[in-house]
Structures are given as C-alpha cells and as structure tokens.
Design a protein around this motif. Structure first.
Motif, PDB file in Angstrom:
ATOM      1  N   VAL A 109       3.355  16.651  23.115  1.00  0.00           N
ATOM      2  CA  VAL A 109       3.074  15.731  24.227  1.00  0.00           C
ATOM      3  C   VAL A 109       2.616  14.384  23.690  1.00  0.00           C
ATOM      4  CG1 VAL A 109       2.443  17.588  25.810  1.00  0.00           C
ATOM      5  CG2 VAL A 109       0.670  16.520  24.416  1.00  0.00           C
ATOM      6  N   GLU A 110       2.749  13.388  24.542  1.00  0.00           N
ATOM      7  CA  GLU A 110       2.300  12.038  24.194  1.00  0.00           C
ATOM      8  C   GLU A 110       0.793  11.939  24.435  1.00  0.00           C
ATOM      9  OE1 GLU A 110       0.985   8.076  24.955  1.00  0.00           O
ATOM     10  OE2 GLU A 110       1.262   9.529  26.562  1.00  0.00           O
ATOM     11  N   ARG A 111       0.080  11.484  23.409  1.00  0.00           N
ATOM     12  CA  ARG A 111      -1.367  11.249  23.560  1.00  0.00           C
ATOM     13  C   ARG A 111      -1.694   9.973  22.796  1.00  0.00           C
ATOM     14  NH1 ARG A 111      -5.018  16.225  22.186  1.00  0.00           N
ATOM     15  NH2 ARG A 111      -4.427  16.979  24.244  1.00  0.00           N
ATOM     16  N   GLY A 112      -2.156   8.953  23.533  1.00  0.00           N
ATOM     17  CA  GLY A 112      -2.477   7.677  22.889  1.00  0.00           C
ATOM     18  C   GLY A 112      -1.265   7.055  22.215  1.00  0.00           C
ATOM     19  N   GLY A 113      -0.086   7.281  22.789  1.00  0.00           N
ATOM     20  CA  GLY A 113       1.126   6.672  22.240  1.00  0.00           C
ATOM     21  C   GLY A 113       1.747   7.438  21.093  1.00  0.00           C
TER      22      GLY A 113
ATOM     23  N   ARG B  44      10.546  10.859  29.511  1.00  0.00           N
ATOM     24  CA  ARG B  44       9.505  11.887  29.484  1.00  0.00           C
ATOM     25  C   ARG B  44       9.497  12.649  30.801  1.00  0.00           C
ATOM     26  NH1 ARG B  44       4.916   8.543  27.554  1.00  0.00           N
ATOM     27  NH2 ARG B  44       3.850   9.331  29.398  1.00  0.00           N
ATOM     28  N   VAL B  45       9.005  13.865  30.733  1.00  0.00           N
ATOM     29  CA  VAL B  45       8.705  14.663  31.918  1.00  0.00           C
ATOM     30  C   VAL B  45       7.198  14.847  31.848  1.00  0.00           C
ATOM     31  CG1 VAL B  45       8.895  16.969  32.896  1.00  0.00           C
ATOM     32  CG2 VAL B  45      10.945  15.795  32.093  1.00  0.00           C
ATOM     33  N   GLY B  46       6.448  14.090  32.673  1.00  0.00           N
ATOM     34  CA  GLY B  46       4.995  14.092  32.522  1.00  0.00           C
ATOM     35  C   GLY B  46       4.648  13.573  31.140  1.00  0.00           C
ATOM     36  N   ARG B  47       3.897  14.364  30.362  1.00  0.00           N
ATOM     37  CA  ARG B  47       3.515  13.932  28.998  1.00  0.00           C
ATOM     38  C   ARG B  47       4.451  14.487  27.932  1.00  0.00           C
ATOM     39  NH1 ARG B  47      -2.146  16.164  28.679  1.00  0.00           N
ATOM     40  NH2 ARG B  47      -1.972  15.576  26.492  1.00  0.00           N
ATOM     41  N   GLU B  48       5.416  15.322  28.360  1.00  0.00           N
ATOM     42  CA  GLU B  48       6.375  15.899  27.391  1.00  0.00           C
ATOM     43  C   GLU B  48       7.576  14.969  27.221  1.00  0.00           C
ATOM     44  OE1 GLU B  48       6.785  20.455  28.110  1.00  0.00           O
ATOM     45  OE2 GLU B  48       6.076  19.567  29.975  1.00  0.00           O
ATOM     46  N   TYR B  49       8.007  14.829  25.992  1.00  0.00           N
ATOM     47  CA  TYR B  49       9.154  13.967  25.686  1.00  0.00           C
ATOM     48  C   TYR B  49      10.466  14.664  26.038  1.00  0.00           C
ATOM     49  CZ  TYR B  49       5.722  11.565  22.730  1.00  0.00           C
ATOM     50  OH  TYR B  49       4.626  10.908  22.256  1.00  0.00           O
ATOM     51  N   PHE B  50      11.488  13.899  26.348  1.00  0.00           N
ATOM     52  CA  PHE B  50      12.834  14.463  26.474  1.00  0.00           C
ATOM     53  C   PHE B  50      13.162  15.182  25.164  1.00  0.00           C
ATOM     54  CE2 PHE B  50      15.311  11.989  29.976  1.00  0.00           C
ATOM     55  CZ  PHE B  50      14.374  12.399  30.911  1.00  0.00           C
TER      56      PHE B  50
ATOM     57  N   ASN C 208      12.707  13.143  21.489  1.00  0.00           N
ATOM     58  CA  ASN C 208      12.766  11.691  21.310  1.00  0.00           C
ATOM     59  C   ASN C 208      11.407  11.122  21.682  1.00  0.00           C
ATOM     60  OD1 ASN C 208      13.137   8.935  21.466  1.00  0.00           O
ATOM     61  ND2 ASN C 208      15.129   9.052  22.456  1.00  0.00           N
ATOM     62  N   THR C 209      10.700  10.559  20.705  1.00  0.00           N
ATOM     63  CA  THR C 209       9.357  10.028  20.967  1.00  0.00           C
ATOM     64  C   THR C 209       9.368   8.504  21.063  1.00  0.00           C
ATOM     65  OG1 THR C 209       8.889   9.941  18.593  1.00  0.00           O
ATOM     66  CG2 THR C 209       8.291  11.975  19.745  1.00  0.00           C
ATOM     67  N   GLY C 210      10.556   7.911  21.063  1.00  0.00           N
ATOM     68  CA  GLY C 210      10.644   6.447  21.067  1.00  0.00           C
ATOM     69  C   GLY C 210      11.180   5.892  22.375  1.00  0.00           C
ATOM     70  N   GLU C 211      11.581   4.637  22.320  1.00  0.00           N
ATOM     71  CA  GLU C 211      12.022   3.917  23.519  1.00  0.00           C
ATOM     72  C   GLU C 211      13.536   3.736  23.547  1.00  0.00           C
ATOM     73  OE1 GLU C 211       9.724   3.039  25.724  1.00  0.00           O
ATOM     74  OE2 GLU C 211       8.137   3.787  24.407  1.00  0.00           O
ATOM     75  N   GLU C 212      14.223   4.156  22.485  1.00  0.00           N
ATOM     76  CA  GLU C 212      15.683   4.028  22.446  1.00  0.00           C
ATOM     77  C   GLU C 212      16.270   5.413  22.141  1.00  0.00           C
ATOM     78  OE1 GLU C 212      17.239   2.273  18.783  1.00  0.00           O
ATOM     79  OE2 GLU C 212      15.195   1.774  18.219  1.00  0.00           O
ATOM     80  N   PRO C 213      17.587   5.581  22.270  1.00  0.00           N
ATOM     81  CA  PRO C 213      18.157   6.900  21.985  1.00  0.00           C
ATOM     82  C   PRO C 213      17.837   7.370  20.563  1.00  0.00           C
ATOM     83  CG  PRO C 213      19.792   5.517  23.061  1.00  0.00           C
ATOM     84  CD  PRO C 213      18.617   4.621  22.723  1.00  0.00           C
ATOM     85  N   LEU C 214      17.595   8.657  20.414  1.00  0.00           N
ATOM     86  CA  LEU C 214      17.396   9.257  19.088  1.00  0.00           C
ATOM     87  C   LEU C 214      18.712   9.908  18.664  1.00  0.00           C
ATOM     88  CD1 LEU C 214      15.448  10.276  16.774  1.00  0.00           C
ATOM     89  CD2 LEU C 214      15.373  12.422  18.056  1.00  0.00           C
TER      90      LEU C 214
END
Ligand code: PAN
Ligand code: ZN
Length: 198
Positions: free
Chosen positions: A180-184, A83-89, A147-153
């Motif tokens: 953006v990420e909010r509450g996961g 992530r860059v701040g709250r924005e996902y890669f 990519n909103t997860g923890e592994e490569p998309l």
C-alpha cells in the motif's frame, strides 16, 4: 544430453512496442478492473472504483520461442498507473505450476515493485522494479507486480518454458501481504493487519 530444437529464425528475435507495451505480432491479454474483484484487499474501494467505470488495469503479451526442456518463454507486462484505495494497480499474481521454475524480471519503464511470497513459509518481501532494475523470483514463490508511479510500468519476465501458470492458489487464498501507499512510498503489510485498519 538432448538438444532443444532450434526455433524458426522469426522466433529468435522479437520487437517490443514500448508505446503500447506489447510484443509486435504476439498475442496479448488485457485484464480489466471488473476482473480483479477479490484480488484487491479493500473491497469497498474496489467497488467505488468500479462504479466510476471499468478500465484496463494491466496487459501482458507473451512469446514462446520453443517448448523444449531447456527453452525459455517471456512475457511483457504493462500496468497502468492507478490505485484502488491505498493499493496500487497490480497483477493477479501466480505461482509457477512447476514449482522449481524461477523467473527474472527486468524493469523497462516507469516505477514499480514486485511482491514475493514463499509458498512454504509465507515470508513476504518487496523488490524494486523501476526502470533499469532486475529482480529474481526464486522457485516456489508467488509473485505479483504493482505500478507505484505516475506513468505506465513496463517490465519483461523470462521464465522456463516448462514453468506453467498456477492462478488457482492465489484466486482462492490471495497473498498474505498487501503493498500500500504510505507517505508516497510503497509499504508491505500483512493482509490481516490491513483489513483490521493498520
Ligand atoms: C509474468 C506475468 C505478468 C502478468 O509474465 O504473467 O506479470 O501477471 P499474471 O500472470 O499474474 O496475470 C510472469 O510472471 N510470467 O511467469
Ligand atoms: Zn511468473
């Protein structure tokens, strides 16, 4: 009706390297964080991330079996988790140079989503692109993947050979929305509201 010339047998089949996230033997393009300046809305967070070192945000490898009027091309994308701040890669995003060209996306691995924005109305929407999801990009629609997860998309995009890629509009004005990420969870909000601190 004209018939598309049949491509060589070697081009009728393809192998995906799911570990490396590219087609075997096909060209690939890697996009680094340092090339994404101006694409993330939060410039300060982007500079901070960049100061910690450069890294690959995503790569795309593509195959172009034919170039006739009815042919199809495909791209295999791999976005790193991060992530860059709250924005996902995410990808830079584009419109198709030939605006009537639609595209189908198929999620192969990981968790992600697709941000769509109608060029004419500016209406935005997010579609899931998790493993096993299919998503449709209609004509005249800017599209960006995150990519909103923890592994490569990993995902596959299939589009008309005549589509072409227009990066200029996005490089100039960017998308009107950010995810953006909010509450996961990924949430789409207007860029202007995000920049005001929403
Ligand atoms: C995809 C994209 C891929 C990389 O194959 O090209 O996700 O994103 P950018 O092209 O925006 O850098 C596609 O939509 N092809 O048309
Ligand atoms: Zn596309």
């Amino acid at each position: 009706m004209p018939v598309n010339p049949v491509p060589d047998d070697a081009l009728l089949t393809a192998r995906m390297d799911l570990e490396r996230g590219c087609f075997r033997g096909a060209p690939a393009r890697v996009i680094l964080l340092s090339e994404m300046r101006g694409y993330f809305a939060d410039q300060a967070a982007c500079n901070e991330a960049r100061a910690r070192g450069d890294q690959a945000v995503y790569q795309v490898s593509w195959l172009e079996p034919g170039s006739g009027a009815g042919d199809l091309h495909y791209g295999l994308g791999r976005i790193s988790p991060g992530r860059v701040g709250r924005e996902y890669f995410m990808t830079k995003g584009h419109l198709h140079a030939w605006r009537p060209a639609a595209e189908v996306y198929i999620g192969l691995q990981g968790r992600g989503c697709l941000l769509l924005e109608d060029e004419t109305t500016g209406q935005g929407r997010i579609l899931p692109l998790d493993h096993g999801c299919m998503a449709y990009v209609p004509a005249g629609t800017a599209h960006r993947t995150m990519n909103t997860g923890e592994e490569p998309l990993l995902y596959l995009g299939v589009y008309p050979a005549a589509a072409g890629h227009d990066y200029g509009a996005i490089a100039t004005r960017n998308f009107l929305h950010v995810v953006v990420e909010r509450g996961g969870e990924p949430v789409m909000i207007e860029r202007a509201a995000f920049l005001k601190g929403a």
